[in-house]
Design an enzyme around this catalytic site. Structure first.
Site, PDB file in Angstrom:
ATOM      1  N   SER A 143      -1.403  20.838  -8.394  1.00  0.00           N
ATOM      2  CA  SER A 143      -2.429  19.942  -9.412  1.00  0.00           C
ATOM      3  C   SER A 143      -1.873  18.355  -9.808  1.00  0.00           C
ATOM      4  O   SER A 143      -0.703  18.957 -10.810  1.00  0.00           O
ATOM      5  CB  SER A 143      -2.818  20.858 -10.196  1.00  0.00           C
ATOM      6  OG  SER A 143      -3.828  20.146 -10.873  1.00  0.00           O
ATOM      7  N   TYR A 165      -4.880  27.332 -15.780  1.00  0.00           N
ATOM      8  CA  TYR A 165      -4.675  27.518 -15.205  1.00  0.00           C
ATOM      9  C   TYR A 165      -3.268  26.398 -14.871  1.00  0.00           C
ATOM     10  O   TYR A 165      -2.795  26.321 -14.128  1.00  0.00           O
ATOM     11  CB  TYR A 165      -5.930  26.959 -14.168  1.00  0.00           C
ATOM     12  CG  TYR A 165      -5.883  25.894 -12.855  1.00  0.00           C
ATOM     13  CD1 TYR A 165      -5.617  26.907 -11.666  1.00  0.00           C
ATOM     14  CD2 TYR A 165      -6.006  24.460 -12.518  1.00  0.00           C
ATOM     15  CE1 TYR A 165      -5.132  25.953 -10.348  1.00  0.00           C
ATOM     16  CE2 TYR A 165      -5.628  23.893 -11.748  1.00  0.00           C
ATOM     17  CZ  TYR A 165      -5.588  24.704  -9.977  1.00  0.00           C
ATOM     18  OH  TYR A 165      -5.775  23.496  -9.789  1.00  0.00           O
TER      19      TYR A 165
END
Length: 252
Positions: free
Chosen positions: A147, A160
């Site tokens: 990501s 996260y």
């Protein structure tokens, strides 16, 4: 060339993993599609039954220590040794350091870090064994879906994001360790993707729709899958090892 290769794809029941499975099968790659939801995996197999590449569903828990070895063994029994491994399974977690739910931290780390580390270790060990047997005459690919928050710190989503920073470190370290065997280890880092990931993780969907209005059109899982397919189809001596893709209008 990818036609006839064998791949293992985790997180294949939804989102990016499902799109990668579909793209691979349409390109003639045989795919062992791994995930937790047996019914969704069966649906993927049914949808792709007429494609040039076959799909074999494999339901299980990726956090079990020997799960990756089981996936690779199942693929080999069906078609022969895999030469592509795509780690797409992952969890999301909304919230800041102070605001995120600490009861969900352990699961996040188990799935996004420890399970990934086991996948990388098992896939790389198997691919290295194959390469030592044939002199590394062909490329073998390990692709990890990361990501952009694993590259750029986000105060709004740091717990996260920290697991994606860790993924970046693991991928690059493994690349250095196995590249001389023509094993290509690649990190794909998408920005905002409309895939159901945010809703499943419990993100504020009003916030997400505001992001979509400001930054969209957002990426689709198929956009990411097309990049994965491009990476694994390069000639053996060409390695695209780290790719970020964002919606054109995404500013961060």
């Amino acid at each position: 060339m990818t036609n006839g290769r064998v791949a293992v794809v985790t997180g294949a029941s939804s989102g990016i993993g499902r799109a990668v499975t579909s793209t691979f099968a349409q390109q003639g790659i045989h795919v062992l599609a791994a995930g937790r939801d047996r019914d969704r995996l069966a649906a993927v197999q049914s949808e792709l039954a007429d494609g040039p590449g076959a799909v074999l569903p494999f339901a299980g828990d990726l956090t079990h220590p020997a799960h990756t070895e089981e996936l690779l063994a199942a693929a080999e029994r069906e078609w022969g040794p895999a030469s592509i491994f795509v780690a797409s399974a992952g969890r999301g977690l909304p919230g800041t350091v102070l605001g995120s739910d600490p009861d969900r931290w352990q699961e996040l780390i188990e799935v996004n870090y420890l399970a990934l580390l086991r996948q990388l270790r098992a896939a790389a060990a198997e691919f290295k064994r194959q390469a030592e047997a044939d002199g590394g005459q062909r490329a073998r690919d390990i692709v990890v879906i990361g990501s952009t928050v694993g590259r750029q710190v986000s105060a709004a989503n740091p717990v996260y994001g920290s697991t994606k920073f860790a993924a970046h470190a693991l991928v690059e370290a493994l690349r250095q360790e196995v590249c001389t065997h023509n094993i290509r280890v690649t990190l794909i880092e998408p920005g905002f993707v409309r895939s159901g990931f945010q809703e499943a993780a419990g993100y504020d969907m009003a916030w997400f729709e505001a992001v979509a209005d400001a930054s969209g059109p957002l990426l689709t899982p198929e956009n990411v899958a097309s990049v994965v397919e491009f990476v694994v189809s390069r000639p053996t001596h060409v390695h695209l090892d780290d790719i970020r893709l964002r919606p054109t209008r995404q500013t961060v």
